[in-house]
Design an enzyme around this catalytic site. Structure first.
Site, PDB file in Angstrom:
ATOM      1  N   HIS A 184      43.465  48.930  41.489  1.00  0.00           N
ATOM      2  CA  HIS A 184      43.600  47.997  40.382  1.00  0.00           C
ATOM      3  C   HIS A 184      43.969  46.597  40.824  1.00  0.00           C
ATOM      4  CE1 HIS A 184      47.624  49.245  41.373  1.00  0.00           C
ATOM      5  NE2 HIS A 184      48.158  48.370  40.554  1.00  0.00           N
ATOM      6  N   CYS A 185      44.182  46.374  42.127  1.00  0.00           N
ATOM      7  CA  CYS A 185      44.683  45.073  42.584  1.00  0.00           C
ATOM      8  C   CYS A 185      43.743  44.366  43.561  1.00  0.00           C
ATOM      9  CB  CYS A 185      46.050  45.243  43.252  1.00  0.00           C
ATOM     10  SG  CYS A 185      47.386  45.633  42.105  1.00  0.00           S
ATOM     11  N   ILE A 186      43.555  44.958  44.727  1.00  0.00           N
ATOM     12  CA  ILE A 186      42.933  44.229  45.835  1.00  0.00           C
ATOM     13  C   ILE A 186      41.495  43.792  45.541  1.00  0.00           C
ATOM     14  CG2 ILE A 186      42.440  44.266  48.312  1.00  0.00           C
ATOM     15  CD1 ILE A 186      44.613  46.293  48.644  1.00  0.00           C
ATOM     16  N   ASP A 214      42.374  40.895  42.211  1.00  0.00           N
ATOM     17  CA  ASP A 214      43.346  39.806  42.181  1.00  0.00           C
ATOM     18  C   ASP A 214      42.924  38.540  42.919  1.00  0.00           C
ATOM     19  OD1 ASP A 214      44.720  41.668  40.798  1.00  0.00           O
ATOM     20  OD2 ASP A 214      46.333  41.944  42.251  1.00  0.00           O
TER      21      ASP A 214
END
Length: 447
Positions: free
Chosen positions: A277-279, A282
């Site tokens: 969900h991030c890398i 973002d």
């Protein structure tokens, strides 16, 4: 710093006495662990989510997040410390409201703040003086001040005077048993001095270490920096993998040897693409925002290009291995994807490269299936609707042996890799799992 505003003073006292009620919007991988950490800190919590399935699970004392033990969840519900609801009118009862909703990218890889904006409107409809509203969702620097606060101030109430706004980036790492929400240092910031004091007071009661920073934009930038650091370094080793492979050098052996240096080196490992969900998401929040300041982000964008290309490289490597080792074209082959989750030992498939691999391999005419002990069925996704509802195959010699190749995309620990070497003629390993375990047998190709 101290508080002098009557609203802030009252809330600060309620935080100290643990009589403030906490509301958490979004009961997923971030929100539910935060809710439980707040309960351990002495607060009563109401969790809100638009998914009735999550509410039903909590009411049934059933945890759907590995980081939240079922026994602790049941105890919190039974003690009346945790309530869950789809009715957002309950926000009016909450003194502190934490927003833990997704911040994905659009199809054009620009920030999609619709979840944050809609949640802000839901809060605004019930906003009252004396509340602290916290954004935890990852976003571009300035979102709290430029997007969330104006939505709330459209009510006629003033941030910093009638109510208070802050930002604290989530730092959850699904599957990591070394840390939990309360033991991970928490970066906090508020819009104004009194909001900052309230942020530090609340999180100081919930986590062991609070790291105050000077502004919400700085706190937002901290989260992006953490994940950009990882994305760029993963892109570097992915590129090195291609270069060293062309030279006949094993990149995993290189990294294992390099990590013996006690200073100046931190190991990152290649893979079939980025997931989670991030890398994968973002860094593009910063590249988008940087255009407003006419600042290029070439390094970040190049890392994104390299990581995004990895599923294509793996598919090409699979096709070449099938041709060289079995004389069979990819278009006439049956391929099993081993591991659908984006990382090992978790059921999380968000942005998983395995989904992209299935799509690419099928686009070249092959038949695919998957095995994952953590993901029995593919749930609805934003991008891969055609894969929805497919189920994991049974772990059985006859079933697995019917595939021409197995592509290891996720190296779950709870897999009998030794048996796999006996069941199938070709294994394409993107995680170096067979070399790490000293296994041989089938033809194993690293990719």
């Amino acid at each position: 710093m101290t508080v002098s505003n009557p609203q802030a003073m009252d809330l600060h006292s309620r935080i100290a006495a643990r009589t403030a009620r906490v509301g958490v919007i979004g009961l997923g991988y971030v929100g539910l662990p935060l809710a439980m950490a707040a309960i351990r800190g002495g607060f009563a919590v109401t969790g809100f989510d638009i998914d009735p399935g999550k509410i039903t699970a909590i009411e049934a004392r059933r945890s759907y997040i590995e980081a939240v033990p079922q026994e602790a969840l049941a105890e919190a519900v039974d003690a009346g410390r945790l309530r869950a609801s789809c009715d957002f009118d309950g926000l009016a009862e909450c003194d502190i409201i934490a927003i833990c909703v997704p911040t994905p990218l659009t199809a054009h890889r620009t920030p999609d703040l619709s979840y944050v904006e809609n949640t802000g409107r839901d809060i605004a409809a019930r906003l009252r003086p004396g509340q602290l509203v916290i954004l935890e969702s990852t976003t571009w620097p300035g979102t709290t001040r430029e997007v969330l606060a104006p939505i709330l101030e459209a009510t006629g109430l003033t941030a910093g005077q009638d109510f208070f706004v802050g930002f604290s980036p989530e730092r959850e790492d699904p599957g990591n048993r070394q840390f939990r929400t309360s033991t991970i240092p928490k970066v906090v910031a508020g819009e104004g001095e009194e909001a900052s004091v309230l942020m530090a007071a609340f999180y100081g009661a919930v986590v062991e270490t609070v790291v105050p920073v000077s502004s919400t934009a700085t706190a937002e930038a901290v989260k992006l920096t953490e994940n950009i650091f990882r994305a760029v370094n993963i892109a570097l080793v992915n590129e090195l993998k291609l270069v060293y492979d062309a030279m006949g050098i094993d990149v995993w052996e290189v990294i294992d040897a390099a990590r013996t240096k006690p200073f100046g080196f931190m190991p990152f490992y290649p893979g079939p693409g980025l997931g989670g969900h991030c890398i994968p998401i973002d860094p593009f929040y910063l590249t988008w925002k940087s255009r407003e300041f006419d600042q290029p982000t070439r390094f970040i964008e190049l890392a994104g290009e390299i990581n995004t290309a990895m599923p294509h490289h793996v598919t090409d490597r699979l096709a070449l291995a099938l041709d060289q080792k079995s004389g069979k074209a990819l278009s006439r082959s049956r391929v099993l994807i081993l591991g659908l989750a984006y990382k090992k030992n978790v059921p999380d498939i968000r942005e998983s490269p395995s989904l992209k691999l299935m799509e690419l391999i099928e686009a070249r005419g092959a038949e695919t299936a998957y095995y994952d002990p953590f993901v029995p069925e593919i749930p609805p996704t934003r991008e891969y609707s055609a894969l929805r509802g497919r189920r994991s195959v049974v772990w059985d010699a006859q079933v697995i042996g019917g595939f021409d190749a197995v592509l290891v995309a996720t190296d779950h620990d709870d897999v009998d890799y030794a048996a796999l070497t006996e069941w199938v003629p070709l294994i394409v390993d993107t995680r170096n799992v067979f070399a790490r375990r000293g296994l041989q047998g089938a033809t194993i190709v690293k990719a």
